[in-house]
Design a protein around this motif. Structure first.
Motif, PDB file in Angstrom:
ATOM      1  N   ASN A 110     136.277 -17.220  56.185  1.00  0.00           N
ATOM      2  CA  ASN A 110     137.662 -17.490  56.551  1.00  0.00           C
ATOM      3  C   ASN A 110     138.125 -18.778  55.899  1.00  0.00           C
ATOM      4  N   MET A 115     141.604 -15.662  58.346  1.00  0.00           N
ATOM      5  CA  MET A 115     141.140 -14.710  57.336  1.00  0.00           C
ATOM      6  C   MET A 115     142.312 -14.081  56.583  1.00  0.00           C
ATOM      7  N   ALA A 164     141.125 -12.867  50.503  1.00  0.00           N
ATOM      8  CA  ALA A 164     140.524 -11.688  51.130  1.00  0.00           C
ATOM      9  C   ALA A 164     141.417 -10.460  50.988  1.00  0.00           C
ATOM     10  N   LEU A 210     136.787  -9.080  51.385  1.00  0.00           N
ATOM     11  CA  LEU A 210     136.212 -10.103  52.254  1.00  0.00           C
ATOM     12  C   LEU A 210     135.168 -10.934  51.510  1.00  0.00           C
ATOM     13  N   LYS A 259     136.597  -4.156  51.934  1.00  0.00           N
ATOM     14  CA  LYS A 259     138.034  -4.380  51.865  1.00  0.00           C
ATOM     15  C   LYS A 259     138.766  -3.659  52.996  1.00  0.00           C
TER      16      LYS A 259
END
Length: 356
Positions: free
Chosen positions: A107, A283, A288, A293, A335
């Protein structure tokens, strides 16, 4: 669970008997959190509960942490094979020549800042002058308190820092033992709300200090000698983080099964839900959303490194080479769809409002 081929199992660091149906008990891989078990890092426990580790031939022990600085040091000293560490403290550890490398950024905002009671006269950073501030020396945010103070124009000579253990940090503020605390918002805000303690939060980012948040880390030697295992650990954690986004209530159930004391503690589930939501808000970043991610923007990492070196590193520290500290080698494979991200933005908006 599907059986692994001998080659795949060995690549993942898993020893098996000559008869493939009978597997030897695996030595545990040790993973340390940066802090207590909370919703913000629940994906480490969810990966265990959902079988994401097991399906990759991994037996992972998850241990609470005592701050990102301490987690980075423990990883570098070989007490753990893997760690979840705040990006700023990770860069600081690398600048101090500790062997640490990042494999994925989970994150993108560490939510570092200052928490005060809602009835406090402290309204701006400058109002912290003349006040007593509680802090955990090994926490992720404390090394950057001087940087925040300098950027915000705070006269440090007027501020008293009271060092304390992370287990009593929020309580010290609630009980008025201190006027404010340095804190990670995604950790402290849930604790304050669970105890019905009205509060406000002044983020470090208000003074231009922007830091990525938690990074999945290991030692360079592990990455060199057991890359398949490092890849498997990273994939398992990111798979669990994706489940946490898509099914937050189910994720909390899984977390509580792994850490039962969360469920029996008064306000424990609410605390975990808040921590999870605050982390997930951070996040929602182009890294991302556009790339999957775990992806790291190297330009942003370099800018963060400059801040660490300017404000947080000792005089004899050496600026670490970004390519040696972080990579996207294992990132971006898991994803969410654009529709899923848009739904997350709506769901998580109230958590973003809590972070100032």
């Amino acid at each position: 669970m599907p059986l692994l081929s001998r080659r795949t199992a060995l690549a993942a660091g898993t020893a098996i008997l000559a008869t493939p149906q009978i597997a030897r008990a695996q030595a545990a891989i040790r993973l340390t959190l940066p802090w207590l078990a909370q919703g913000s890092t629940a994906y480490a426990f969810i990966a265990r509960e959902m079988g994401a580790f097991r399906s990759r031939g991994l037996n992972v022990e998850v241990t609470r942490g005592f701050g990102s600085v301490a987690a980075a040091q423990a990883l570098a000293q070989g007490q753990f094979e893997y760690a979840i560490v705040g990006a700023g403290p990770m860069v600081l550890a690398a600048a101090r020549q500790l062997p640490i490398t990042g494999m994925a950024t989970v994150n993108y905002d560490m939510t570092m800042g200052i928490a005060v009671r809602a009835d406090s006269p402290i309204r701006t950073a400058k109002d912290l002058e003349g006040k007593r501030i509680g802090a955990v020396p090994t926490s992720a945010e404390f090394p950057f308190w001087p940087a925040f103070a300098r950027r915000a124009g705070i006269d440090l000579s007027t501020v008293t820092i009271q060092q304390m253990d992370n287990r009593v940090l929020e309580r010290s503020l609630i009980d008025r033992q201190v006027d404010a605390i340095t804190a990670i918002g995604s950790s402290t805000i849930p604790v304050m709300q669970a105890q019905r303690a009205e509060h406000r939060f002044i983020p470090y980012s208000s003074a231009g200090l922007n830091f990525y948040a938690n990074v999945i880390c290991t030692r360079p030697e592990t990455l060199r000698n057991n890359a398949a295992q490092a890849e498997a650990v990273t994939d398992a954690l990111l798979e669990a983080a994706a489940l946490q986004l898509r099914e937050p209530d189910r994720a909390l159930d899984m977390f509580i099964r792994q850490v039962p004391e969360i469920g029996i503690t008064q306000g424990g589930r609410q605390n975990a839900a808040l921590s999870q939501g605050l982390m997930q808000w951070t996040m929602l970043a182009p890294e991302a959303i556009d790339n999957g991610l775990g992806f790291t923007d190297m330009a942003k990492w370099n800018a963060m490194t400059d801040l660490v070196m300017e404000f947080g590193a000792p005089a004899d520290a050496r600026r670490p080479d970004t390519d040696a500290v972080i990579s996207n080698r294992f990132a971006g494979r898991i994803k969410l769809t654009p529709a899923e991200w848009e739904a997350q933005r709506t769901r998580l908006a109230p958590f973003g409002a809590m972070l100032g």
